[in-house]
Design an enzyme around this catalytic site. Structure first.
Site, PDB file in Angstrom:
ATOM      1  N   CYS A   1       0.850  -1.177   0.000  1.00  7.06           N
ATOM      2  CA  CYS A   1       0.000   0.000   0.000  1.00  7.06           C
ATOM      3  C   CYS A   1       0.891   1.233   0.000  1.00  7.06           C
ATOM      4  O   CYS A   1       2.050   1.174   0.367  1.00  7.06           O
ATOM      5  CB  CYS A   1      -0.871   0.003   1.248  1.00  7.06           C
ATOM      6  SG  CYS A   1       0.088  -0.195   2.736  1.00  7.06           S
TER       7      CYS A   1
ATOM      8  N   CYS B   1       2.467   2.236   3.253  1.00 11.90           N
ATOM      9  CA  CYS B   1       3.702   1.551   3.672  1.00 11.90           C
ATOM     10  C   CYS B   1       4.904   2.436   3.351  1.00 11.90           C
ATOM     11  O   CYS B   1       5.894   2.462   4.068  1.00 11.90           O
ATOM     12  CB  CYS B   1       3.896   0.243   2.921  1.00 11.90           C
ATOM     13  SG  CYS B   1       2.433  -0.725   2.734  1.00 11.90           S
TER      14      CYS B   1
ATOM     15  N   CYS C   1      46.667 -14.725   5.836  1.00 10.85           N
ATOM     16  CA  CYS C   1      46.799 -14.044   7.109  1.00 10.85           C
ATOM     17  C   CYS C   1      45.543 -13.250   7.408  1.00 10.85           C
ATOM     18  O   CYS C   1      44.720 -13.007   6.543  1.00 10.85           O
ATOM     19  CB  CYS C   1      47.969 -13.086   7.041  1.00 10.85           C
ATOM     20  SG  CYS C   1      47.961 -12.215   5.478  1.00 10.85           S
TER      21      CYS C   1
ATOM     22  N   CYS D   1      44.629 -10.227   5.270  1.00  8.37           N
ATOM     23  CA  CYS D   1      43.954 -10.463   3.988  1.00  8.37           C
ATOM     24  C   CYS D   1      42.455 -10.391   4.207  1.00  8.37           C
ATOM     25  O   CYS D   1      41.716  -9.853   3.380  1.00  8.37           O
ATOM     26  CB  CYS D   1      44.270 -11.856   3.445  1.00  8.37           C
ATOM     27  SG  CYS D   1      46.004 -12.214   3.319  1.00  8.37           S
TER      28      CYS D   1
ATOM     29  N   ASP E   1     -16.695 -29.285  -7.310  1.00  9.77           N
ATOM     30  CA  ASP E   1     -17.170 -28.182  -8.139  1.00  9.77           C
ATOM     31  C   ASP E   1     -17.186 -28.684  -9.574  1.00  9.77           C
ATOM     32  O   ASP E   1     -16.319 -29.450  -9.971  1.00  9.77           O
ATOM     33  CB  ASP E   1     -16.219 -26.999  -7.985  1.00  9.77           C
ATOM     34  CG  ASP E   1     -16.655 -25.832  -8.824  1.00  9.77           C
ATOM     35  OD1 ASP E   1     -17.841 -25.500  -8.763  1.00  9.77           O
ATOM     36  OD2 ASP E   1     -15.816 -25.270  -9.543  1.00  9.77           O
TER      37      ASP E   1
ATOM     38  N   ASP F   1     -11.413 -24.833  -7.523  1.00  9.56           N
ATOM     39  CA  ASP F   1     -10.237 -24.268  -8.185  1.00  9.56           C
ATOM     40  C   ASP F   1      -9.452 -23.294  -7.321  1.00  9.56           C
ATOM     41  O   ASP F   1      -8.445 -22.758  -7.745  1.00  9.56           O
ATOM     42  CB  ASP F   1     -10.641 -23.597  -9.507  1.00  9.56           C
ATOM     43  CG  ASP F   1     -11.513 -22.378  -9.278  1.00  9.56           C
ATOM     44  OD1 ASP F   1     -11.671 -21.962  -8.123  1.00  9.56           O
ATOM     45  OD2 ASP F   1     -12.046 -21.848 -10.268  1.00  9.56           O
TER      46      ASP F   1
ATOM     47  N   ASP G   1     -13.653 -20.634  -5.522  1.00  4.42           N
ATOM     48  CA  ASP G   1     -14.230 -21.503  -4.508  1.00  4.42           C
ATOM     49  C   ASP G   1     -13.592 -21.329  -3.145  1.00  4.42           C
ATOM     50  O   ASP G   1     -13.853 -22.116  -2.237  1.00  4.42           O
ATOM     51  CB  ASP G   1     -14.086 -22.969  -4.940  1.00  4.42           C
ATOM     52  CG  ASP G   1     -14.723 -23.210  -6.292  1.00  4.42           C
ATOM     53  OD1 ASP G   1     -15.723 -22.539  -6.576  1.00  4.42           O
ATOM     54  OD2 ASP G   1     -14.223 -24.051  -7.049  1.00  4.42           O
TER      55      ASP G   1
END
Lengths: 125, 907
Positions: B91, B94, B159, B162, B594, B793, B797
């Site tokens: 949104c 935010c 070492c 490094c 369904d 699905d 649903d």
């Protein structure tokens, strides 16, 4: 009844009572975790034959970070499961494995190893 | 040249008097012991190693010195610009939250969050704050930055300096958030923002400094979310740890078992009929026993060390586990034996001075073996998830700026165009933009037949391209891909708790201490009431009870079966959300299907072509398709596709006209075509004859008939219908066979609905149900006292899926994480429902077997070990047998769970 038998009976009953008290009824020590800067409640849990500490108290609603360090290779502790929260992590030995949680609802949330031998819980207040 | 190097030192190092080692780049105190004079210049080194390297190939390093260029973006006091991708911006408000949070940091000049591009642009004073703090602020606002973690191997570090040098250089590179270099493991873990810097660029930074990078086993995407990080933790490492543990345990087992042979031999000299010199009471045997006592030390404290450490750790936490039992048991046997060997005199009778070293050796050996076998078996149980993780492609060939480049999969971003050749793995989810092929999606959907894919079709990451080449646009990457979601869902389900587990949890909390108490009381009972020698019997019973009890079998019973069951489901394209879903799925009485998209394909296709007046089927269809080509009606597409399937020619139509509520008319090849309903035919006074009757019949079958007239003469009927999926009827028959009442729910009129119901064998049809009333109808069924599953699905649903006791969503392709569903079927077939129910039944049966086994074993084993059968049959268990039983009980549980891996649907 001989004296040694009486002693064994008394000793046995006393020991049984102690076992029951120690494992079931004695108060477990809980560790209260302070909120660090940034609002995160962070704790380190050592995993070796058990969780240390195993009872942790947090505040509700603030992010929680648990750093698990598994200091053993025994397969038992390989996984840690927060079944109430549907979370699971594989703990690689000798590595810090962080788990971040955010629990809003106060209550007790258990965690355990893959087969439930090692147990601990989070108390959310 | 050395001066040049020096001048490139960062500002804070400018005062340093040393020089840089041209090989490793670390600072060397001049004059150094190690040096080489070359071309009149002296090069000094930190170690002999670097010196030798330089001597072998000086040019390589000299070139490198020349190439080092400052990669700092700003001076230490300058303004730094940063762009960070942000995940989960939902949104515009935010945006403000994040901006506010960032602006609270010191030194922020500009903070702007772009909602559309999901990016934060921040300008800040370097030194007052840093990238990490900004990311922290975004996190605090409740958002995640699109951050990746890279693990990289680095060669050539000698070492500590490094390490600092590489870290510093990395941190100063734009896009790198944090870098931690580890000298010990020769690796670096780098948090970076993928859009700002690529893995190759990171490698370049390190290479430029004179080190060699290499890919470690796990260059994995680890999004900032920690839970992801946990799951992305390299599996190999855990596997290696498990393997190591297995080997250690096997060594411990072999050691203990080899030593247990002489222990068994000399513990029962009379039983084996050993020569008199070895019989009880002889000095020789006594010495042997002392030897065994010594040998028992490494057995107890090496082979059995985990029992003691485990028991102690648990004890400190006021809990007890298997280790507690074994440790107490063997310690009791060992202490008694040691006392018997060293101070036989303290026992009132000689008979009591017996040893039980064999118990220590054998119990340790067997239990350790059991633990090892368990690790092996458990490895198999989690194979499914490992397979899933292994499916992920490693690289993708992406088209960028006109070039094909191979990049790690982590760097693929949305809308990248990816090229896939035959035989290659499709790296992420997407949509084909060019080309076509057949794709093997069996690893995701469980469907074994390769699927044809054309332009516009969806492809799923991790599936394998078979025949053709194509280009596709990435639509889901990272943790949003179908595979990533499947993995996450499976892991969550595997860690969830089946309700049945609660019983076990209640028991297991009391189990171990209860066993200890039983053991103590058995000891007392035998000591007081038992036969002579009481102490020996009491001790044996005490040890046997402790050793035979197996809390592991109890604890493992449910989770291990759940893990195998859920994993097996995933292999077959069935995603089970939780243990609870699995447990409910096998208790179902009623299943609501369904109609559209579940029983049927969900889109119309051509079913019938009927002709009259001497027209040929092909003419009627070809001409109709030619007309409908210009139409946008969904039924038109079905007719066009039907003609294409028969390879008919589709011509261009002229004078196309749609008559609303009637049909369409057009001219094709100078022939006048009318296509439409009865009203359309009446309008143009077409004589239909018997066609009208035939049309009614088709409508009764649930089809949509359309009349066709050519040149003002009735030519026939073309019928279109949402056809039933090929395996729906079979699947419904199977559901009925499983004892379920099958109900169809649809918004269609009852005539069509009943026609479909009849064809697939459903008796109870709920027709004319508005989408919003589907949930209510499910509730009505529940009010009949039934446990109801709803199959739909997942989008339309969703309320009904959520209302049902079990919601099964038939997913299509990559939409796998359907929130409302308890079970998602990736493959669109109803057979998946049958499979899901059969699998949950099989898994629950397996769990019950395991639980029964574990309870039965402990419930029977412990009383027998306590000597319950002794008064009646004179039967007493040996601790050795108890050890064997205990070791194999948990292995049996895991093995039984692994039987589920062979689960096959009965279809």
């Amino acid at each position: 009844m001989l004296l040694d038998q009486i002693l064994v009976i008394i000793g046995g009953l006393a020991l049984s009572t102690w076992v029951a008290w120690y494992f079931w009824f004695s108060e477990k020590e809980a560790v209260k975790i302070q909120t660090a800067e940034g609002g995160i409640q962070e704790a380190v849990i050592k995993v070796k034959g058990g969780y240390t500490p195993d009872v942790l108290i947090f505040e509700a609603g603030k992010p929680i970070k648990l750093n698990f360090i598994r200091e053993e290779t025994a397969a038992c502790s390989e996984e840690v499961i927060f079944s109430d929260l549907n979370k699971k992590a594989t703990l690689t030995p000798f590595k810090t494995i962080p788990i971040e949680l955010n629990i809003d609802k106060p209550g007790e949330y258990g965690f355990q190893c893959g087969m439930g031998m090692l147990k601990g819980k989070l108390i959310i207040e | 040249m050395l001066k040049e190097v020096k001048s490139r030192l960062p500002a804070d190092k400018a005062g340093f008097a040393g020089i840089l080692d041209p090989v490793c780049g670390m600072e060397v105190k001049s004059p150094s012991k190690y040096f080489i004079d070359l071309d009149g210049k002296r090069y000094e080194f930190c170690s002999e190693d670097c010196q030798n390297k330089f001597a072998l190939n000086p040019n390589e390093y000299l070139e490198k010195i020349n190439k080092i260029e400052p990669s700092y973006k700003t001076t230490s006091s300058g303004i730094e610009k940063l762009s960070l991708p942000i995940n989960g911006l939902h949104c515009t408000s935010c945006v403000n939250t994040i901006e506010r949070e960032i602006k609270q940091l010191p030194g922020i000049k500009v903070a702007h969050v772009n909602y559309a591009t999901e990016t934060a642009h921040v300008e800040f004073m370097n030194g007052e704050t840093n990238t990490e703090e900004i990311i922290g602020a975004i996190k605090k606002a409740g958002y995640q930055t699109g951050q990746s973690t890279l693990k990289l191997g680095i060669r050539g570090m000698y070492c500590g300096s490094c390490v600092t040098k590489i870290e510093k250089e990395l941190k100063q590179s734009s896009g790198v958030i944090s870098a931690s270099v580890d000298l010990g493991t020769e690796s670096a873990i780098i948090n970076y923002v993928p859009g700002l810097i690529s893995i190759n660029e990171i490698k370049n930074v390190i290479d430029k400094l004179g080190y060699k990078t290499f890919d470690t086993t796990s260059v994995k995407l680890e999004k900032v979310e920690e839970k992801e990080k946990v799951t992305a933790e390299p599996v190999d490492e855990n596997q290696a740890a498990r393997e190591k543990e297995y080997k250690t345990l096997m060594k411990k087992f072999i050691f203990a078992s080899v030593l247990s042979l002489p222990a068994i031999l000399f513990s029962y000299p009379d039983l084996w009929g050993l020569p008199a010199a070895f019989q009880k009471g002889t000095t020789l045997l006594n010495y042997i026993w002392i030897g065994m006592g010594l040998l028992s030390l490494p057995v107890m404290f090496w082979s059995g060390s985990q029992f003691y450490t485990g028991a102690w750790a648990a004890f400190k936490n006021r809990s007890a586990n298997m280790h507690t039992l074994i440790a107490t048991g063997i310690s009791a046997a060992w202490l008694y034996s040691i006392v018997a060997v060293l101070f036989p005199g303290i026992f009132p009778t000689e008979q009591l001075a017996d040893v039980f070293f064999d118990v220590v050796f054998v119990v340790v050996a067997l239990v350790v073996l059991g633990m090892a076998l368990e690790i092996r078996a458990k490895g198999k149980s989690s194979e499914a998830i490992k397979k899933l993780i292994g499916l992920q492609a490693k690289t993708a060939r992406v088209l960028r700026n006109g070039n094909e480049i191979d990049i790690p999969i982590e760097e693929v971003v949305l809308d990248d165009i990816i090229i896939v050749r035959p035989g290659e793995k499709i790296p992420v989810d997407g949509e084909i933009v060019d080309g076509s092929s057949t794709v093997d999606e069996s690893m995701i959907t469980g469907e074994s037949i390769p699927v044809e894919k054309h332009k516009g079709d969806e492809v799923i990451g991790a599936s394998i391209n078979k025949t053709g080449s194509f280009k596709f646009k990435a639509t889901k990457v990272g943790k949003d891909t179908a595979l990533a979601q499947i993995i996450q869902m499976v892991e969550q389900a595997q860690s969830s708790k089946a309700p049945i587990q609660r019983i076990v949890d209640n028991v297991s909390g009391y189990f171990v201490p209860a066993v200890i108490i039983i053991a103590i009381l058995s000891f007392v009972t035998w000591y007081v009431f038992g036969p002579v020698p009481q102490l020996i019997y009491a001790l044996i019973v005490f040890v046997t009870v402790l050793v035979i009890a197996c809390p592991c079998a109890l604890g493992l019973a449910t989770p291990i079966s759940l893990m195998v069951g859920v994993g097996k489901g995933a292999e077959n394209g069935i995603l089970i959300r939780s243990g609870e879903a699995l447990e409910t799925a096998q208790k179902l009485n009623s299943i609501v299907l369904d109609k559209t998209g579940t029983i049927t394909e969900g889109k119309p296709s051509l079913t019938d072509v009927i002709t009259s007046n001497g027209f040929s089927e092909n003419d009627v269809l070809s001409l109709s398709a030619s007309v409908e080509k210009s139409s946008e009606h969904p039924l038109a597409e079905a007719i066009v596709n039907g003609a294409k399937d028969r390879s008919l020619e589709i011509l261009d139509a002229q004078k196309f006209n749609a008559v609303p509520g009637h049909g369409v008319e057009a001219e094709v090849n100078n022939r006048k075509i009318y296509l439409g309903n009865l009203k359309m035919m009446k309008k143009f006074t077409i004589e239909l004859g018997s066609l009208e009757e035939q049309s009614r019949k088709l409508a009764d079958e649930g089809k949509t008939p359309m009349f066709v007239a050519i040149d003002n003469k009735a030519a026939g009927i073309i019928a279109v219908a949402d056809i039933i999926k090929p395996d729906s009827k079979e699947a419904i028959a199977h559901l009925k066979k499983l004892g379920l009442e099958v109900v169809m729910i649809t918004g269609d009129n009852s005539r069509t609905a009943n026609a479909i119901g009849k064809q697939v064998g459903i008796d109870r049809v709920l027709a004319e149900v508005l989408p919003e009333d589907k949930a209510f109808n499910v509730q009505k069924l529940q009010n009949e006292g039934k446990i109801v599953a709803m199959v739909g699905d997942g989008i339309n649903d969703a309320p009904a899926l959520a209302q049902a006791d079990i919601g099964l969503a038939i997913g299509t392709g990559t939409d796998v994480a359907i929130e409302a569903s308890d079970i998602t079927l990736i493959k669109g077939s109803l057979k998946g429902v049958v499979l899901a129910i059969q699998l949950s039944k099989a898994t629950m049966k397996n769990i019950k077997e395991n639980l029964f086994g574990a309870f039965f074993y402990n419930g029977l084993g412990i009383p027998i070990a306590a000597g319950l059968l002794y008064p009646f049959f004179g039967l007493l268990l040996s601790p050795l047998i108890a050890g064997a039983a205990m070791a194999f009980s948990s292995v049996t549980v895991v093995t039984n769970a692994n039987r589920l891996r062979r689960f096959k649907a009965k279809l």
